[in-house]
Design a protein around this motif. Structure first.
Motif, PDB file in Angstrom:
ATOM      1  N   SER A 195     -31.245 -56.076   4.592  1.00 17.71           N
ATOM      2  CA  SER A 195     -30.075 -56.392   4.652  1.00 17.71           C
ATOM      3  C   SER A 195     -29.310 -55.960   3.334  1.00 17.71           C
ATOM      4  O   SER A 195     -30.122 -55.708   2.239  1.00 17.71           O
ATOM      5  CB  SER A 195     -29.671 -57.837   4.751  1.00 17.71           C
ATOM      6  OG  SER A 195     -30.124 -58.563   3.503  1.00 17.71           O
ATOM      7  N   MET A 196     -28.015 -55.617   3.164  1.00 14.51           N
ATOM      8  CA  MET A 196     -27.485 -55.492   1.977  1.00 14.51           C
ATOM      9  C   MET A 196     -26.033 -56.187   2.020  1.00 14.51           C
ATOM     10  O   MET A 196     -25.165 -55.658   2.564  1.00 14.51           O
ATOM     11  CB  MET A 196     -26.851 -54.109   2.042  1.00 14.51           C
ATOM     12  CG  MET A 196     -26.434 -53.436   0.671  1.00 14.51           C
ATOM     13  SD  MET A 196     -25.891 -51.778   0.435  1.00 14.51           S
ATOM     14  CE  MET A 196     -25.246 -51.702  -1.173  1.00 14.51           C
ATOM     15  N   PRO A 197     -26.134 -57.446   1.380  1.00 12.45           N
ATOM     16  CA  PRO A 197     -25.153 -58.563   1.526  1.00 12.45           C
ATOM     17  C   PRO A 197     -23.864 -58.172   0.578  1.00 12.45           C
ATOM     18  O   PRO A 197     -22.812 -58.566   0.954  1.00 12.45           O
ATOM     19  CB  PRO A 197     -25.727 -59.733   0.938  1.00 12.45           C
ATOM     20  CG  PRO A 197     -26.778 -59.473   0.165  1.00 12.45           C
ATOM     21  CD  PRO A 197     -27.531 -58.131   0.747  1.00 12.45           C
ATOM     22  N   GLN A 198     -23.969 -57.387  -0.530  1.00  9.40           N
ATOM     23  CA  GLN A 198     -22.746 -56.654  -0.852  1.00  9.40           C
ATOM     24  C   GLN A 198     -22.911 -55.314  -0.932  1.00  9.40           C
ATOM     25  O   GLN A 198     -23.258 -54.502  -1.691  1.00  9.40           O
ATOM     26  CB  GLN A 198     -22.614 -57.080  -2.119  1.00  9.40           C
ATOM     27  CG  GLN A 198     -23.835 -56.846  -3.038  1.00  9.40           C
ATOM     28  CD  GLN A 198     -23.864 -57.575  -4.616  1.00  9.40           C
ATOM     29  OE1 GLN A 198     -23.150 -58.649  -4.515  1.00  9.40           O
ATOM     30  NE2 GLN A 198     -24.104 -56.763  -5.677  1.00  9.40           N
ATOM     31  N   ILE A 218     -23.017 -53.695  -8.420  1.00 13.90           N
ATOM     32  CA  ILE A 218     -23.894 -52.781  -7.942  1.00 13.90           C
ATOM     33  C   ILE A 218     -24.516 -53.355  -6.720  1.00 13.90           C
ATOM     34  O   ILE A 218     -24.687 -54.673  -6.547  1.00 13.90           O
ATOM     35  CB  ILE A 218     -24.932 -52.073  -8.827  1.00 13.90           C
ATOM     36  CG1 ILE A 218     -25.745 -53.281  -9.249  1.00 13.90           C
ATOM     37  CG2 ILE A 218     -24.206 -51.312  -9.823  1.00 13.90           C
ATOM     38  CD1 ILE A 218     -27.183 -52.784 -10.104  1.00 13.90           C
ATOM     39  N   GLY A 219     -24.845 -52.619  -5.540  1.00 13.95           N
ATOM     40  CA  GLY A 219     -25.408 -53.233  -4.524  1.00 13.95           C
ATOM     41  C   GLY A 219     -26.855 -53.622  -4.449  1.00 13.95           C
ATOM     42  O   GLY A 219     -27.684 -53.019  -5.413  1.00 13.95           O
ATOM     43  N   PHE A 245     -34.318 -55.293  -3.830  1.00  8.70           N
ATOM     44  CA  PHE A 245     -34.257 -53.791  -4.802  1.00  8.70           C
ATOM     45  C   PHE A 245     -32.844 -53.961  -5.353  1.00  8.70           C
ATOM     46  O   PHE A 245     -31.939 -53.852  -4.553  1.00  8.70           O
ATOM     47  CB  PHE A 245     -34.382 -52.822  -3.605  1.00  8.70           C
ATOM     48  CG  PHE A 245     -35.678 -53.205  -2.837  1.00  8.70           C
ATOM     49  CD1 PHE A 245     -36.992 -52.650  -3.078  1.00  8.70           C
ATOM     50  CD2 PHE A 245     -35.565 -53.910  -1.536  1.00  8.70           C
ATOM     51  CE1 PHE A 245     -37.861 -52.689  -2.398  1.00  8.70           C
ATOM     52  CE2 PHE A 245     -37.004 -54.336  -0.775  1.00  8.70           C
ATOM     53  CZ  PHE A 245     -37.943 -53.454  -1.176  1.00  8.70           C
ATOM     54  N   VAL A 246     -32.844 -53.480  -6.552  1.00  2.42           N
ATOM     55  CA  VAL A 246     -31.607 -53.369  -7.323  1.00  2.42           C
ATOM     56  C   VAL A 246     -31.850 -52.003  -8.269  1.00  2.42           C
ATOM     57  O   VAL A 246     -32.863 -51.875  -8.755  1.00  2.42           O
ATOM     58  CB  VAL A 246     -31.197 -54.332  -8.557  1.00  2.42           C
ATOM     59  CG1 VAL A 246     -30.079 -54.360  -9.049  1.00  2.42           C
ATOM     60  CG2 VAL A 246     -31.371 -55.632  -7.608  1.00  2.42           C
ATOM     61  N   PRO A 247     -30.887 -51.023  -8.122  1.00  2.00           N
ATOM     62  CA  PRO A 247     -30.971 -49.798  -8.680  1.00  2.00           C
ATOM     63  C   PRO A 247     -31.063 -50.142 -10.180  1.00  2.00           C
ATOM     64  O   PRO A 247     -30.593 -50.885 -10.789  1.00  2.00           O
ATOM     65  CB  PRO A 247     -29.474 -48.927  -8.484  1.00  2.00           C
ATOM     66  CG  PRO A 247     -29.112 -49.793  -7.265  1.00  2.00           C
ATOM     67  CD  PRO A 247     -29.723 -50.934  -7.177  1.00  2.00           C
ATOM     68  N   ASN A 248     -32.117 -49.197 -10.843  1.00  3.07           N
ATOM     69  CA  ASN A 248     -32.404 -49.145 -12.324  1.00  3.07           C
ATOM     70  C   ASN A 248     -33.072 -50.387 -12.556  1.00  3.07           C
ATOM     71  O   ASN A 248     -33.047 -50.922 -13.847  1.00  3.07           O
ATOM     72  CB  ASN A 248     -31.296 -48.973 -12.763  1.00  3.07           C
ATOM     73  CG  ASN A 248     -30.562 -47.420 -12.656  1.00  3.07           C
ATOM     74  OD1 ASN A 248     -31.390 -46.698 -12.266  1.00  3.07           O
ATOM     75  ND2 ASN A 248     -29.383 -47.407 -12.539  1.00  3.07           N
ATOM     76  N   ALA A 249     -33.706 -51.150 -11.796  1.00  4.08           N
ATOM     77  CA  ALA A 249     -34.352 -52.493 -12.008  1.00  4.08           C
ATOM     78  C   ALA A 249     -35.584 -52.710 -11.204  1.00  4.08           C
ATOM     79  O   ALA A 249     -35.688 -51.984 -10.052  1.00  4.08           O
ATOM     80  CB  ALA A 249     -33.560 -53.675 -11.955  1.00  4.08           C
ATOM     81  N   PRO A 250     -36.723 -53.511 -11.898  1.00  8.23           N
ATOM     82  CA  PRO A 250     -38.096 -53.544 -11.169  1.00  8.23           C
ATOM     83  C   PRO A 250     -37.803 -54.251  -9.954  1.00  8.23           C
ATOM     84  O   PRO A 250     -36.762 -55.232  -9.561  1.00  8.23           O
ATOM     85  CB  PRO A 250     -38.814 -54.282 -12.074  1.00  8.23           C
ATOM     86  CG  PRO A 250     -38.199 -54.257 -13.542  1.00  8.23           C
ATOM     87  CD  PRO A 250     -36.765 -54.037 -13.135  1.00  8.23           C
TER      88      PRO A 250
END
Length: 324
Positions: A195-198, A218-219, A245-250
């Motif tokens: 899913s992508m809740p936002q 960010i998504g 999963f978050v862009p630019n984060a572990p």
């Protein structure tokens, strides 16, 4: 460059506001964290089938969660949710999945309130056997910044004391489940989803004397899977895994296992790759108690085995749900 720092200890070591005369950018509070992911999977994934459907068989679920993170820090994150899902189990083909949710999240001087509705369909030959669901959520989110809780180098940096901004938001999810066997008439299931809740990332500007104060969202992407396996009578184990999963984060992965003792009581434990461990316990009063409806009450406790853990303190989460 002007630097905003809060009056509370939480912000002194966790967040820095880097502010420029022309423009200031702040990463907004993102989707909330949960320990009891099984109870909140329908909140993070609009297509998810509520957890109690697999063990109790009811088609309507209403749940609430209260979470207090890092209790030794003034201004630590506080999250409250209310959500509900209806799953039409009386038909096959493409059946209806609808619901809604309310979110309130406060961290130091920043706050978020969101209202969502969702609608989707479940492709199934028999809802009690298997299904593949897709759903879309849509709503409205308001962000708040209370500048009275900020200590500014220049008192004229912000034009007003309380800044608010509202924006629409949508989410998308896919979920699937399959009955894999029986144990004394109890049903075993395997399930999972993404899913992508936002779905709508955005940047929004607040008015400021010396330019603009920008909040950027960010998504986030989620994936989860679980298994319900009966082992003795009505008792069962439920291992689950949730990845964020978050862009630019572990990437953050939570592993959990729950053991229901066959009556009303369950216990569980788990850990995440971020260094957090937790324990949980609760009761589910449903068919094993001779009830047609099911009531769930749960509590969980988190501790972070990281350098900040001794200063931040523990995290507590309470959940309440009814299935009918």
């Amino acid at each position: 460059m002007n630097l905003y720092t809060t009056k509370i200890a939480f912000w002194r070591f966790t967040f820095l506001f880097s502010c420029y005369f022309c423009e200031t950018q702040l990463k907004a509070q993102q989707t909330p964290l949960f320990t009891q992911n099984s109870e909140n999977q329908a909140f993070l994934n609009p297509a998810a089938i509520p957890n109690l459907f697999f063990t109790e068989g009811n088609k309507t679920y209403i749940g609430a969660t209260f979470r207090k993170q890092w209790t030794d820090l003034s201004g630590g994150p506080t999250t409250q949710t209310l959500h509900g899902t209806y799953f039409d189990t009386d038909h096959n083909g493409v059946t209806l999945l609808v619901g809604g949710s309310i979110l309130s999240d406060q961290t130091g001087p920043t706050g978020l309130t969101g209202f969502y509705g969702k609608i989707g369909g479940v492709l199934t030959s028999d809802p009690n056997e298997n299904g593949i669901s897709m759903a879309l959520s849509a709503g409205w989110v308001q962000y708040r910044l209370n500048t009275a809780d900020l200590k500014l180098h220049d008192k004229e940096d912000l034009a007003v004391n309380n800044l608010t901004q509202s924006t629409p938001d949508i989410g998308l999810g896919i979920f699937a489940y399959q009955r894999i066997g029986d144990y004394n008439d109890s049903k075993d299931y395997i399930y999972g989803g993404v899913s992508m809740p936002q779905l709508l990332g955005f940047s929004t500007n607040y008015p400021q004397v010396n330019g603009a104060f920008r909040v950027q969202r960010i998504g986030h992407y989620y994936a989860n899977a679980g298994l319900i396996r009966h082992i003795n009578g009505d008792s069962y184990i439920q291992p689950t895994v949730t990845a964020r999963f978050v862009p630019n984060a572990p990437v953050n992965i939570d592993l959990n296992i729950r053991y229901n003792m066959g009556g009303a009581f369950y216990v569980g434990s788990g850990a995440s790759v971020s260094g957090t461990v937790h324990g949980e316990a609760g009761i589910i009063l449903g068919k094993t108690a001779g009830l047609s409806n099911a009531l769930h009450v749960g509590y969980s406790f988190d501790w972070a085995f990281q350098s900040y853990g001794i200063y931040a303190g523990s995290t507590h989460e309470f959940s309440l749900g009814i299935c009918f």
